[in-house]
Design a protein around this motif. Sequence first.
Motif, PDB file in Angstrom:
ATOM      1  N   UNK A   1       0.829  -1.427   0.110  1.00 26.06           N
ATOM      2  CA  UNK A   1      -0.128  -0.090   0.119  1.00 26.06           C
ATOM      3  C   UNK A   1       0.947   1.273   0.074  1.00 26.06           C
ATOM      4  N   UNK A   2       1.829   1.186   0.918  1.00 25.58           N
ATOM      5  CA  UNK A   2       2.783   2.237   0.776  1.00 25.58           C
ATOM      6  C   UNK A   2       4.149   1.943   1.026  1.00 25.58           C
ATOM      7  N   UNK A   3       4.897   2.033  -0.078  1.00 20.95           N
ATOM      8  CA  UNK A   3       6.272   1.778   0.003  1.00 20.95           C
ATOM      9  C   UNK A   3       7.238   2.820  -0.156  1.00 20.95           C
ATOM     10  N   UNK A   4       8.294   2.693   0.451  1.00 20.36           N
ATOM     11  CA  UNK A   4       9.572   3.597   0.634  1.00 20.36           C
ATOM     12  C   UNK A   4      10.675   2.891  -0.127  1.00 20.36           C
ATOM     13  N   UNK A   5      11.369   3.465  -1.146  1.00 23.70           N
ATOM     14  CA  UNK A   5      12.428   2.888  -1.797  1.00 23.70           C
ATOM     15  C   UNK A   5      13.838   3.939  -1.599  1.00 23.70           C
ATOM     16  N   UNK A   6      14.892   3.449  -1.138  1.00 26.72           N
ATOM     17  CA  UNK A   6      15.999   4.194  -1.123  1.00 26.72           C
ATOM     18  C   UNK A   6      15.942   5.612  -0.728  1.00 26.72           C
ATOM     19  N   UNK A   7      15.200   5.849   0.422  1.00 23.64           N
ATOM     20  CA  UNK A   7      14.914   6.923   1.111  1.00 23.64           C
ATOM     21  C   UNK A   7      16.310   7.459   2.052  1.00 23.64           C
ATOM     22  N   UNK A   8      16.810   8.548   1.385  1.00 23.22           N
ATOM     23  CA  UNK A   8      17.942   9.255   2.126  1.00 23.22           C
ATOM     24  C   UNK A   8      17.519  10.778   2.445  1.00 23.22           C
ATOM     25  N   UNK A   9      18.249  11.289   3.658  1.00 29.81           N
ATOM     26  CA  UNK A   9      17.771  12.577   4.056  1.00 29.81           C
ATOM     27  C   UNK A   9      19.322  13.090   4.505  1.00 29.81           C
ATOM     28  N   UNK A  10      19.679  14.251   3.994  1.00 35.77           N
ATOM     29  CA  UNK A  10      20.917  14.731   4.588  1.00 35.77           C
ATOM     30  C   UNK A  10      20.762  16.245   4.966  1.00 35.77           C
ATOM     31  N   UNK A  11      21.198  16.482   6.350  1.00 38.66           N
ATOM     32  CA  UNK A  11      21.177  17.904   6.903  1.00 38.66           C
ATOM     33  C   UNK A  11      22.688  18.401   6.858  1.00 38.66           C
ATOM     34  N   UNK A  12      22.857  19.640   7.145  1.00 37.31           N
ATOM     35  CA  UNK A  12      24.190  19.861   7.297  1.00 37.31           C
ATOM     36  C   UNK A  12      24.880  19.265   8.284  1.00 37.31           C
ATOM     37  N   UNK A  13      25.771  18.421   7.894  1.00 36.88           N
ATOM     38  CA  UNK A  13      26.679  17.687   8.789  1.00 36.88           C
ATOM     39  C   UNK A  13      25.999  16.336   9.329  1.00 36.88           C
ATOM     40  N   UNK A  14      25.053  16.130   8.878  1.00 32.29           N
ATOM     41  CA  UNK A  14      24.377  14.859   9.422  1.00 32.29           C
ATOM     42  C   UNK A  14      23.400  14.105   8.364  1.00 32.29           C
ATOM     43  N   UNK A  15      23.778  12.869   8.108  1.00 30.66           N
ATOM     44  CA  UNK A  15      22.941  11.909   7.212  1.00 30.66           C
ATOM     45  C   UNK A  15      21.869  11.411   8.176  1.00 30.66           C
ATOM     46  N   UNK A  16      20.712  11.890   8.186  1.00 31.64           N
ATOM     47  CA  UNK A  16      19.838  11.527   9.011  1.00 31.64           C
ATOM     48  C   UNK A  16      19.233  10.118   8.488  1.00 31.64           C
ATOM     49  N   UNK A  17      18.884   9.877   7.256  1.00 29.46           N
ATOM     50  CA  UNK A  17      18.316   8.508   6.873  1.00 29.46           C
ATOM     51  C   UNK A  17      19.479   8.189   5.735  1.00 29.46           C
ATOM     52  N   UNK A  18      19.802   7.008   5.736  1.00 27.04           N
ATOM     53  CA  UNK A  18      20.589   6.263   4.855  1.00 27.04           C
ATOM     54  C   UNK A  18      20.202   5.165   3.951  1.00 27.04           C
ATOM     55  N   UNK A  19      19.445   5.420   2.790  1.00 30.23           N
ATOM     56  CA  UNK A  19      19.026   4.383   1.846  1.00 30.23           C
ATOM     57  C   UNK A  19      17.782   3.343   2.245  1.00 30.23           C
ATOM     58  N   UNK A  20      16.898   3.976   3.135  1.00 30.76           N
ATOM     59  CA  UNK A  20      15.960   3.345   3.888  1.00 30.76           C
ATOM     60  C   UNK A  20      14.867   2.831   2.970  1.00 30.76           C
ATOM     61  N   UNK A  21      14.428   1.462   2.818  1.00 28.48           N
ATOM     62  CA  UNK A  21      13.480   0.906   2.112  1.00 28.48           C
ATOM     63  C   UNK A  21      12.570  -0.099   3.143  1.00 28.48           C
ATOM     64  N   UNK A  22      11.302   0.443   3.039  1.00 24.91           N
ATOM     65  CA  UNK A  22      10.255  -0.179   3.768  1.00 24.91           C
ATOM     66  C   UNK A  22       9.096  -0.222   2.899  1.00 24.91           C
ATOM     67  N   UNK A  23       8.346  -1.691   3.169  1.00 23.77           N
ATOM     68  CA  UNK A  23       6.950  -2.081   2.415  1.00 23.77           C
ATOM     69  C   UNK A  23       5.922  -2.096   3.228  1.00 23.77           C
ATOM     70  N   UNK A  24       5.054  -0.929   3.560  1.00 24.62           N
ATOM     71  CA  UNK A  24       3.886  -0.925   4.551  1.00 24.62           C
ATOM     72  C   UNK A  24       2.695  -1.831   3.764  1.00 24.62           C
ATOM     73  N   UNK A  25       2.013  -2.452   4.430  1.00 23.53           N
ATOM     74  CA  UNK A  25       0.575  -2.845   3.889  1.00 23.53           C
ATOM     75  C   UNK A  25      -0.430  -2.301   4.601  1.00 23.53           C
ATOM     76  N   UNK A  26      -1.487  -2.488   3.977  1.00 26.63           N
ATOM     77  CA  UNK A  26      -2.901  -2.069   4.418  1.00 26.63           C
ATOM     78  C   UNK A  26      -3.405  -2.878   5.663  1.00 26.63           C
ATOM     79  N   UNK A  27      -4.405  -2.824   6.200  1.00 22.44           N
ATOM     80  CA  UNK A  27      -5.113  -3.501   7.232  1.00 22.44           C
ATOM     81  C   UNK A  27      -4.108  -4.050   8.248  1.00 22.44           C
TER      82      UNK A  27
END
Length: 506
Positions: A1-27
């Motif tokens: 239902x909701x799928x995250x693929x290769x999610x990264x997030x970089x702030x100044x001096x910090x890599x808060x998320x590093x290549x996160x992949x998760x598949x969420x299902x309904x119900x």
Amino acid sequence: MLELKNISKIFPGVKALDDVSIKFKSSEIHALLGENGAGKSTLVKIISGVYKPEKEGKIFLNNKPYEINSTYEAIKNGIITFQQELNLLPQASVAENIMIDKLPVKVKTGILDWEEINRVAKKYLDLIGLKVEASTPISRLDTAQKQLVRLAKALSSSNIKVLILDEPTASLTKKEAQHLFKILFKLKKEGILIIFISHILEEVLQIANRVSILRDGKCVITDDIKNLDRDKIVRYMIGREEDKRATFINTVDRNKKVLEVKNLTKEKKAYDVNFTLYKGEILGFYGLVGSGRTELAKILIGYDQYDSGEIIINGKKASIRSIYNTLSKYNLGYLSEDRKKEGLILTDTVKTNIAITIWDKIANGLGLVSSEKERDVAWKKIKDLDIKCTGLNQKVGKLSGGNQQKISIAKWLAANVDILIADEPTVGIDIGSKEYFAKLIWNLSKMGKSIILISSDMPEIIKLANRILIFSQNRIVGEVDNSSKDYEEISVKITECISEFKVVNV
């Protein structure tokens, strides 16, 4: 239902998320776990449209590429987020806070339909089991009731497909939490995906279908709950085995009374309270939410004035007039249960928040604060408490919950208080940080500091306290000697104190 693929997030001096992949299902109820600073909040903010991921990251909703550009878009598409720090409008009513984004108006006149606003709000108040009038101002509610109003607001959205709950049971009683879980099970049956974030692992084991665990910005595992137990979850979260030492042993000087409270009364907040705190002691205050522990603490620090009784500090009758007076004259500090509202200045820097309690000590004759001394004190506490921040000038609101709590206690350590009231110091922080704070409180008592530990976490208070005072209906209804530190024995005694008092007062 909701799928995250290769999610990264970089702030100044910090890599808060590093290549996160998760598949969420309904119900399903899908638990998202990790220590403070692991990346959970950042991931939630990406899902809910607050942040955008780095370019390589992709989000799919119902198998279609989905780019969320704002929280409004997320809500419009059925992604609803409950956040513990969601601000309520204190002067507005409960109904207004629940209905603020969907206020109905009368067709003919175009004015607000207050009858309909209160009717719809009451429906959601009944759903979550909060027994207050919809017209009640938010300012009159206690912390737990405000938490339930936030939940009602989240559930009031008519188009929920994904419900993200960030620490929804913080401040709730066990009964209120169980009622919430029944609502979640019902929503799950209706096909809604629930992403559940909690540091209370027992809750996760009770209600989750699957679990994803983040550590240092990476997703280290996603698995069915049936394949995991508490020990495995902790190991994935902190990268090592949990420290399960059952007790902390300290020495209490019974010849040195640092705080005596005699017949203290404040209408509706404290009734005929009597107790003594000794040098080096950790004195536990235990009771259900709303039992009067925080109310008493705020009287002791001068936030509220008492009607009658005496407060004696180091053998002398104290005249407590204000929080500043309590700190400067009596060396007593208070670690608030609500660090965001009362304990920290979120929009100010790490340096300011740590040094604020000693400004009068490091100011020159003209009243100007020494920047050099302020920096020295702040850096020392950052190193002592291992506070993760980008520097002295980082805004405290940008830190993780665990690091914010470290800042809260750093300012009282900087002030070198002799008596510290720690009010729910581990609410909303992870297993590793809980271990840290337990050791910190214990070490303070070994240094001769006296601690009043207010906690609704029975294992925590039994692990740390020398004695435990039991509160109910704004009174001390019993005292338990905790020298054995035996959980089964002490928990039975605590429960008996509370239940016996209720029977007497039926």
